[in-house]
Design an enzyme around this catalytic site. Sequence first.
Site, mmCIF file in Angstrom:
data_model
loop_
_atom_site.group_PDB
_atom_site.id
_atom_site.type_symbol
_atom_site.label_atom_id
_atom_site.label_comp_id
_atom_site.label_asym_id
_atom_site.label_seq_id
_atom_site.Cartn_x
_atom_site.Cartn_y
_atom_site.Cartn_z
ATOM 1 N N GLY A 11 -21.461 19.267 16.557
ATOM 2 C CA GLY A 11 -21.641 17.938 17.126
ATOM 3 C C GLY A 11 -22.930 17.782 17.927
ATOM 4 O O GLY A 11 -23.761 18.690 17.970
ATOM 5 N N ILE A 35 -14.748 22.019 12.797
ATOM 6 C CA ILE A 35 -14.013 21.763 11.548
ATOM 7 C C ILE A 35 -14.982 21.303 10.465
ATOM 8 O O ILE A 35 -14.594 21.076 9.334
ATOM 9 C CB ILE A 35 -12.869 20.734 11.727
ATOM 10 N N ASP A 52 -10.056 25.039 13.728
ATOM 11 C CA ASP A 52 -9.516 23.777 14.214
ATOM 12 C C ASP A 52 -8.861 24.015 15.573
ATOM 13 O O ASP A 52 -7.859 24.734 15.673
ATOM 14 C CB ASP A 52 -8.474 23.252 13.198
ATOM 15 N N TYR A 142 -10.262 6.569 25.588
ATOM 16 C CA TYR A 142 -11.115 7.721 25.856
ATOM 17 C C TYR A 142 -11.170 8.007 27.363
ATOM 18 O O TYR A 142 -11.013 9.153 27.803
ATOM 19 C CB TYR A 142 -12.504 7.393 25.308
#
Length: 315
Positions: A11, A35, A52, A142
Amino acid sequence: MEKILVIGSSGQIGSELVLALRKIYGNNNVFATDIKQPPREIRESGPFQILDVLDYNNLLHFVVRFKITQIYNLAAVLSGNAEKIPLQAWNINMKALMNTLEVSRQSDAKKLFWPSSIAVFGPTTPRYNTPQLTVMEPNTVYGISKLAGERWGEYYCKRYGVDFRSVRYPGLISYKTEPGGGTTDYAVEIFFEAIKKGKYESFLSENTALPMMFMEDAINNTIKLMQADGDKLSLRSAYNMAGISFTPKELAEAIQKRMPEFKITYKPDFRQAIADSWPASIDDSTAQNDWGLKTQYHLDKLVDTMLEKVAEKLK
Ligand code: AKB
């Protein structure tokens, strides 16, 4: 010898954090996992494995097998995406955190970093120079998950001795790996569109000020917090991290100074309401005093670096 596990290494934060950690701790001591496949540099410079974080048994097995001592858990569904799939986002964000807290408790990987966010604040929080301790009533999925996560982190630290450390990241600006599904993403997209098309349509209105930070500053400070003497940390929830505050209009003007032909238009979407509920600027003096948080990028330096690096990347 530290053995470090980074969860979410493909990411926006993870792909840069892994490389910085490998420089400090050695390539083979930093285990990148995600993942999805990471950028080539990550795969080629050290160990990478598909893992994961939602699979507790596999995670625990990995940590024990490789004698992990520190975990950075960066897996999350960001603010914009979370509003589209509220229950799923809550389950993913909370399960990812609870699995790493439990693994830390059950293993030798006692040191755990997990990112919180300025999203923990809400519409009733003082908007300017937001203090470390203040009213917190987030109204996004979030934000609620980040606030709950902070509370759980502190709980596991006090109750079980997990060495939990966290910061409330502002919007992070980087050129290596683009973010996905956040409210502050406009401040990255704008550079790619400026170089590719000479124009950008912002999904936030022109005067929406938000705290932002260049990735290099975020990475350096994250590692600094993890290396800080635990006795100096007065907080075991998450530290405010301010960076620099600017609006889409101010960012566009800074780009126009270097690219006079650049054009910006504004078409606010559902993310405007999220941004309106967040602080415009933040007070991070507690982090400065406790562990020496320091930033180097002001707006001009950030814009110069982004325009140069994004242009190189798109060539
Ligand atoms: C988001 O916009 O969701 C994130 C954040 C501020 O945590 N970048």
